[in-house]
Scaffold this active site. Structure first.
Site, short mmCIF file in Angstrom:
data_model
loop_
_atom_site.label_atom_id
_atom_site.label_comp_id
_atom_site.label_asym_id
_atom_site.label_seq_id
_atom_site.Cartn_x
_atom_site.Cartn_y
_atom_site.Cartn_z
N GLY A 14 0.82 -1.21 0.00
CA GLY A 14 0.00 0.00 0.00
C GLY A 14 0.85 1.25 0.00
N ASP A 64 -1.39 -7.20 -5.47
CA ASP A 64 -2.65 -7.26 -4.72
C ASP A 64 -2.42 -8.20 -3.55
OD1 ASP A 64 -5.15 -7.69 -3.68
OD2 ASP A 64 -6.10 -8.26 -5.56
N VAL A 65 -2.36 -7.68 -2.34
CA VAL A 65 -2.00 -8.50 -1.18
C VAL A 65 -3.02 -9.59 -0.89
CG1 VAL A 65 -0.63 -6.68 -0.10
CG2 VAL A 65 -3.06 -6.91 0.48
N ASN A 91 1.00 -2.64 5.36
CA ASN A 91 0.22 -1.40 5.45
C ASN A 91 -1.01 -1.39 4.56
OD1 ASN A 91 -0.08 1.69 5.87
ND2 ASN A 91 0.18 1.46 3.65
N SER A 144 -4.89 -0.42 14.30
CA SER A 144 -5.63 0.85 14.39
C SER A 144 -6.22 0.96 15.79
CB SER A 144 -6.76 0.88 13.36
OG SER A 144 -7.69 1.91 13.62
N TYR A 157 -13.74 -3.57 9.49
CA TYR A 157 -12.45 -2.91 9.71
C TYR A 157 -11.96 -3.15 11.14
CZ TYR A 157 -9.01 0.92 9.73
OH TYR A 157 -7.87 1.68 9.82
N ALA A 160 -10.76 -6.77 11.66
CA ALA A 160 -9.46 -7.03 11.04
C ALA A 160 -8.33 -6.41 11.85
CB ALA A 160 -9.45 -6.48 9.62
N LYS A 161 -8.54 -5.19 12.32
CA LYS A 161 -7.47 -4.50 13.05
C LYS A 161 -7.25 -5.12 14.43
CE LYS A 161 -6.39 -1.59 9.84
NZ LYS A 161 -5.12 -1.81 9.09
N ILE A 190 -5.69 10.01 11.49
CA ILE A 190 -4.59 10.48 10.66
C ILE A 190 -5.16 11.10 9.39
CG2 ILE A 190 -2.43 9.84 9.51
CD1 ILE A 190 -2.41 9.38 12.55
#
Length: 266
Positions: A14, A64-65, A91, A144, A157, A160-161, A190
């Site tokens: 990323g 593409d991860v 990232n 995060s 999200y 996952a974090k 951020i």
């Protein structure tokens, strides 16, 4: 800036925008040879140009991860060319429109989990075997503050974090014997394209709720990443570092009491 990182090979996923781009630039300033990866060629090429304008070294790899075969191919290509991979920054990420769990589609859940979580797994698995060959490595996962207390409307999200924290702990235990450290960063609010809409509406509020009274910048995360990846940090592993200006410390009661105490001083 850590000059003892000169000549190291770093793969940043990323790396075409936002936090990833600033990490690429920070590492290049440290003399690292930066492998910029991402899905959009125009973005990673722009990062490469920014690095070269600073007289740094960069290569670009479209990756593409969430695609296991693509990931393995890219890491093999980098290792075969350079004979080592010293640093991996997991990232790469994406976001989906906010929605409650009851309304979230399978595709929004699957797509985000594949990128954030499977991506970190695929990249770490592919990279760690090369790091083990050289008995040295630095892996940094991007979690995060959503992984601490969750975000409403972003259950995919947040999940996952949070999972990346456990992933970091386990991988640190497995790879420590090979001189490989594994740590994670938990950014707060951020200033990136992902937060642009929220900041347009609420930047002053968020800044006021942060003890340092400002919004974080991608360079703040890049500085934390370079710290973890310096050879000087060789005895630091399994650490989750919040970089949020203290945002997570405040609560509604704290803000109320701050206002009350401020009024007493006037």
């Amino acid at each position: 800036m850590y000059k003892n990182m000169e000549g190291q090979i770093a793969v940043i996923t990323g790396g075409g925008s936002g936090i990833g781009r600033d990490i690429c630039i920070e590492f290049a300033k440290c003399g690292v040879k930066v492998m910029v990866t991402g899905r959009r060629e125009s973005n990673i090429n722009e990062t490469k140009k920014l690095i070269e304008d600073l007289n740094g070294y960069a290569e670009t790899y479209k990756m593409d991860v969430s695609n296991k075969e693509n990931v393995e191919s890219v890491f093999e290509e980098i290792y075969n060319k350079h004979g080592k991979i010293d640093i991996l920054i997991n990232n790469a990420g994406l976001s989906t429109p906010p929605t409650f769990c009851t309304n979230m589609s399978d595709s929004d859940w699957d797509g985000l989990i594949k990128t954030h979580l499977y991506g970190a797994f695929y990249c770490s698995r592919a990279c760690s075997k090369f790091m083990k060959n050289n008995n040295y490595g630095r892996i940094v996962n991007m979690s995060s503050i959503a992984g601490v207390f969750g975000f409403v409307g972003n259950i995919n999200y947040s999940t996952a974090k949070t999972a990346l924290v456990g992933f970091t702990y386990s991988l640190a235990k497995e790879l420590g014997q090979y001189g490989i450290t594994v740590n994670a960063i938990q950014p707060g609010i951020i200033r990136t394209s992902m937060t642009e809409r929220a900041l347009d509406a609420l930047e002053v509020k968020f800044a006021n709720e942060t003890p340092l009274k400002r919004i974080g910048e991608p360079k703040d995360i890049a500085s934390a990443a370079s710290f973890f990846c310096s050879p000087n940090s060789g005895f630091i592993t399994g650490v989750i570092m919040r970089v949020d200006g203290g945002y997570i410390l405040n609560s509604g009661m704290d803000l109320l009491m701050m206002q009350t105490c401020s009024g007493e001083q006037e």
